[in-house]
Each structure stands twice: as structure tokens, then as C-alpha cells.
Design an enzyme around this catalytic site. Structure first.
Site, PDB file in Angstrom:
ATOM      1  CD  GLU A  30     -34.591 -24.501  61.269  1.00  0.00           C
ATOM      2  OE1 GLU A  30     -35.509 -23.933  61.907  1.00  0.00           O
ATOM      3  OE2 GLU A  30     -34.747 -25.013  60.149  1.00  0.00           O
TER       4      GLU A  30
ATOM      5  NE  ARG B   8     -50.615 -32.248  56.168  1.00  0.00           N
ATOM      6  CZ  ARG B   8     -50.922 -31.159  56.846  1.00  0.00           C
ATOM      7  NH1 ARG B   8     -51.924 -30.404  56.428  1.00  0.00           N
ATOM      8  NH2 ARG B   8     -50.223 -30.790  57.904  1.00  0.00           N
TER       9      ARG B   8
ATOM     10  CG  HIS C  54     -44.740 -25.464  68.641  1.00  0.00           C
ATOM     11  ND1 HIS C  54     -44.044 -24.335  68.283  1.00  0.00           N
ATOM     12  CD2 HIS C  54     -44.078 -25.978  69.723  1.00  0.00           C
ATOM     13  CE1 HIS C  54     -42.998 -24.173  69.084  1.00  0.00           C
ATOM     14  NE2 HIS C  54     -43.005 -25.147  69.973  1.00  0.00           N
TER      15      HIS C  54
END
Length: 540
Positions: free
Chosen positions: A200, A292, A235
Site C-alpha cells: 500500500e 473481536r 505499531h
């Protein structure tokens, strides 16, 4: 409603799910390992079953054994929490095949969204903005290189089967592209068993905004507003808040509308989180869906007054959503800090071990998976607790969080509490001008600095107080006069705070010896010897 639920998890999330089960009058069964034999999540369960040794592969990831345990002890449903088997479509399918209810999305939804390339294609079809990129996922190095060249730089390599930022690589130059692609494929294969990558365009200095959605079996889908998760280290989220600060109302509406549109296109059931990145030009792009409950769900609960675990259980049992969209309100501002047993001074290396003393602050929400005298095993994620504050305004919620961290005592382990305090004291964090690489790019601003010198400073305070040099007990909160042996033998003799370069450090006086003192500065223990010189007292 279910009569008995098996909680297929551990630590703070197992405690969290158990609390809601008790409130609803649902019995629950917990599983644990030999390493978790003293874990707080065992308390209150109808049955606590040991399912193996410490390593997750031999216990919490053993889906067949967990299902067999649920059947043996008469459970109606299995709640997976987060992590472990929570996003494993095969496990969800096996739970249903065994005649039990999986508290979460349908297996086919988990499978479709677990593949990032497929998820991106599905969202594109639903009209949700996606990050510019090229081609299908591939583990052919030459094909991936070609896609990178077509997408342009900077580019982001992402494991198609990955999550949590693991294995992602930013490519900023074509020099060394081949090695970067080969490395990313190797990491993807070793971490997820699938070496395929998607490519990306990398959005520079993006914000990470996610939207909580919920769907029921009657076809209703709602959102519960958004969360800001831009404060990340490599991250991994560190601090989360809701709602996202400094977000234009028009952009907020487009984000939640996109999340609901994407969820409806999937016939989404139960809880889910649509994650987006937001560019500096206010453009936004779909990132992924977490099928979740999220670690940071308490901040959404704080601003909406909704118990998301209760909603999960009600929707899984076939009930409609408790509230429709127009009845869901956003009140005030909430923040969450994740407390880890890790050492920020050593590249955030996990620091498992024995917990000596834990004291949590009052007046805030605490989700904890450890207690005094417990153990943090080396086999699992090192997060041990979460602190959550809520106030009318963001500034008040942030100040309450700083006070809560200052009032937290976690002895026996090195933790990230000091790091979190330094993060929350940062002007960029106060101004809400951060992005997902802010902590990494400014790492030096959040380093602890000279802890031994601070420990020495603490000794100086102790010496001054003991010798009466300042005429009073100084800044120490002295608990030495209490019946320490009868009350809490492991408790510190006192505690104080020391300021250095505008940053506050928490210091605990653990013990005193013939030579000096045993002190903990932000959880890091120092033995400091007091020495007498010809001219004056000093410390070494």
C-alpha cells in the site's frame, strides 16, 4: 440467556468478562495453565480447569481441549476475549459444530476479514475508502517488488495474514528493495504461517482512528463512536482515548458512516472495530477490521455508559441490540493507559517475574490481571493492567490519568509506568497533535535518563529527613512506624516523588541496611550506599 459460559482466555480480560457474567447471573468456567495457577481470573468461577503447561501453544491455543472442557462442564457458550483464539475462524466454526455458541462474529466473517487483501477488496466494493495499493497479496518477491514500483514511494509492506503491526515494513527508497521484500516475506511466514504481502502507499504522519460497531442477528448495525489510537510504539498501542480529539465533526460523521456501511455489507454480527488511518489533509482510508472485543474497549464504555461484554452475550444469545443508534450518547472524554511488565530502558524488553506489592489508585477504573504476591509468566503478552479515566473534558481526563499513574505502585517488576507519565507530560500529547510514529520519532524525549542519580537523590532526601537537617520528615510518606510485620511485610517503608528536568519519578523506599538503602525508581531497584566523608555526608 446462557446459563454457563467458558472464558477461553486469561489475565485482565478474563477477569473483565467474568465480572459481567456475574452481573448477569451467568455462571462461568475459566481455564488456566500451571504458570497461571495463582492468577486473579480464577476467582469467582464455577470451575477452574488447568489445561496445560505455560506455553500458549500447549494451552490457550489448544482449541480442541478448550471445547472439550466447555462440553464437560456444561457450558452453553465460549467467550474468547481477545488474542489467542479470538480471531481464529476454524476455532469459531469448531465451537458451533460442537453445539456451543461462539461469542463473536460468524466464522465466515472472521475468515474473510482475517485476510487483509480480501478485507480491503470487500470494503472497496462496499464504498469504503481504502489505501491506494496494487494487486493481490503475493509471496513472490519479484511480484511484490513490481507492485512496490507501481504504487510508488513511500510504500508499506504488510503481511496479509498479520495483525498488530507485526512484520510491517516501510520502504522509502528503491535501494535495498529486494532485501526488504525478502525479509518481510520471511517474517510473515515465521509469524503467521503465510508469507503473502500486500503493498500500500504509506500515508505519512497519519492518525489512527477506529470505530466501534455492533450488529445483531436481526440485521441491525450501530456504531458507538470512535477512538483515537495514534499513540503507538512500533505499531503497538500505548494510550487510547475517546472520542478522538480535534476531529472535525464532518470527518467524524464520514468515519462512522463508513464503518456502519462496511459492517452492513458483511451482515456483521456482534462486536467489531473498523480501523482507519487519517491523513494530514483529512482524507481517511480503511485499514482493517478486528473481529473481536478490543483491548481499549473500556474508553468506549466510559463515554457511552454501555457494557460491551453484556452486549456481546445478549447478541450471541439471539437478542436484538439493547439500543438503537439514536439512543446511544457520547458523554465526556475517556483515556486508557496500558501498563506492561517491560523495561523501557532496555528496548522495552518484557520483564516477567514475581509481583511483590501492587497498589492501584482509587477513583479510576482499573482492569488488572495481577495482584500482590502473584506472578507475571514469560509466556504471554506482558500487559498486566489498564487504567481508565473519564471526565467532562479531555484535559481533566488526562490530568486524572497522570494522578492515577502517580498513585500506582507495582513493585517486584520493571514496568512502563514512568514511560507513560513522560508521554502524558509531552506538549504534543497535550495539544493532540500526534500521529502513529510520534512516539518512535521522538523516543529520546521519553527516555528515563539517569535513574541511579535519581535514586541517590532519594537517599539524600532520606538522610536529610533522618538527621533532621531540614527540620522535618521531608517529602517522604513514612510508613515505618506502622506494624509492618502484621500489616504488609513486603510493603515499602515510604514513597516520594522526585522531579528531574520537568519529569516526575516515583520512588519507593524498600528496605534499609547497615550500608544504605534499597530503593525503587519507577520499578527499577537500586542499592544505594551512604558514605561518610571528612567534609560531609554523601551517597554512592
Amino acid at each position: 440467556m446462557f446459563k454457563r459460559v467458558l472464558i477461553a482466555n486469561r489475565g485482565e480480560i478474563a477477569c473483565r468478562v467474568g465480572r459481567t457474567c456475574r452481573a448477569l447471573g451467568i455462571e462461568y468456567v475459566v481455564v488456566y495453565t500451571e504458570a497461571d495457577a495463582s492468577s486473579p481470573h480464577l476467582h469467582g468461577a464455577a470451575h477452574a480447569i488447568c489445561i496445560g503447561q505455560g506455553p500458549a501453544a500447549l494451552s490457550y491455543l489448544d482449541g480442541a481441549r478448550i471445547i472439550a472442557t466447555a462440553i464437560e462442564f456444561g457450558c452453553d457458550a465460549v467467550h474468547p476475549g481477545y488474542g489467542f483464539l479470538s480471531e481464529n475462524s476454524e476455532f469459531a466454526e469448531a465451537v458451533a459444530a460442537a453445539g456451543l455458541t461462539f461469542v463473536g462474529p460468524r466464522p465466515e466473517t472472521i475468515a474473510a476479514l482475517g485476510d487483509k487483501a480480501r478485507a480491503k477488496a470487500l470494503m472497496h466494493e462496499a464504498g469504503v475508502p481504502v489505501v491506494p495499493g496494487g494487486g493481490d497479496a503475493s509471496d513472490d518477491p519479484e511480484a511484490v517488488e513490481a507492485i512496490v514500483r507501481s504504487v510508488g514511494l513511500p510504500a508499506l509492506l504488510k503481511p496479509s495474514a498479520g495483525g498488530g503491526g507485526k512484520g510491517m515494513q516501510i520502504v522509502e527508497t528503491f535501494d535495498g528493495l529486494r532485501e526488504a521484500v525478502a525479509s518481510a516475506i520471511r517474517v510473515a511466514r515465521s509469524s503467521f504461517g503465510d508469507g503473502r504481502l500486500i503493498v500500500e502507499r504509506y500515508i505519512e504522519q497519519p492518525r489512527h482512528i477506529e470505530v466501534q460497531v455492533f450488529g445483531d442477528s436481526q440485521g441491525n448495525v450501530v456504531h458507538l463512536f470512535e477512538r483515537e489510537c495514534s499513540l503507538q510504539r512500533r505499531h503497538q498501542k500505548v494510550v487510547e482515548e475517546a472520542p478522538a480529539p480535534s476531529l472535525p465533526e464532518s470527518l467524524r460523521q464520514r468515519l462512522v458512516d463508513s464503518a456502519v456501511r462496511g459492517a452492513r455489507s458483511l451482515g456483521y454480527l456482534n462486536a467489531g472495530t473498523f480501523e482507519f488511518i487519517v491523513g494530514r489533509d483529512q482524507s481517511f482510508y480503511f485499514l482493517e477490521v478486528n473481529t473481536r472485543l478490543q483491548v481499549e474497549h473500556p474508553v468506549t464504555e466510559s463515554i457511552t455508559g454501555v457494557d460491551l461484554v453484556e452486549w456481546q452475550l445478549r447478541v450471541a444469545s439471539g437478542e436484538p441490540l439493547p439500543l438503537q443508534q439514536d439512543a446511544i450518547r457520547c458523554e465526556g472524554h475517556a483515556m486508557e493507559c496500558r501498563i506492561y511488565a517491560e523495561d523501557p530502558a532496555r528496548e522495552f524488553r518484557p520483564s516477567p517475574g514475581q509481583v511483590q506489592v501492587v497498589c492501584w489508585p482509587e477513583g479510576v477504573r482499573v482492569e488488572a490481571g495481577v495482584a500482590s504476591g502473584g506472578v507475571v509468566p514469560p509466556y504471554y503478552d506482558p500487559m498486566v493492567a489498564k487504567l481508565v479515566t473519564h471526565a467532562v473534558h479531555r484535559s481533566a481526563a488526562l490530568q486524572r490519568m497522570r494522578s492515577a499513574l502517580e498513585g500506582t505502585l507495582l513493585l517486584g517488576l520493571t514496568s512502563n509506568i514512568g514511560y507513560l507519565l513522560r508521554v502524558l507530560a509531552n506538549p504534543g500529547v497535550h495539544a493532540a497533535t500526534v500521529h502513529t510514529r510520534y512516539l518512535d520519532e521522538n523516543a529520546s524525549l521519553f527516555s528515563a535518563g539517569g535513574k541511579p542519580a535519581l535514586a541517590a537523590a532519594c537517599v539524600a532526601v532520606v538522610e536529610a529527613s533522618r538527621d533532621g537537617l531540614d527540620g522535618h520528615r521531608g517529602t517522604w510518606c513514612d510508613v515505618g512506624s506502622l506494624d509492618r510485620g502484621g500489616l504488609a511485610p513486603a510493603a515499602p517503608l515510604g514513597h516520594t516523588h522526585v522531579w528531574s528536568d520537568g519529569v516526575m519519578y516515583s520512588c519507593a523506599w524498600l528496605a534499609r541496611s547497615a550500608l544504605g538503602y534499597n530503593l525503587a525508581v519507577e520499578g527499577e531497584v537500586h542499592d544505594i550506599h551512604a558514605v561518610q566523608t571528612a567534609r560531609a555526608s554523601g551517597v554512592a
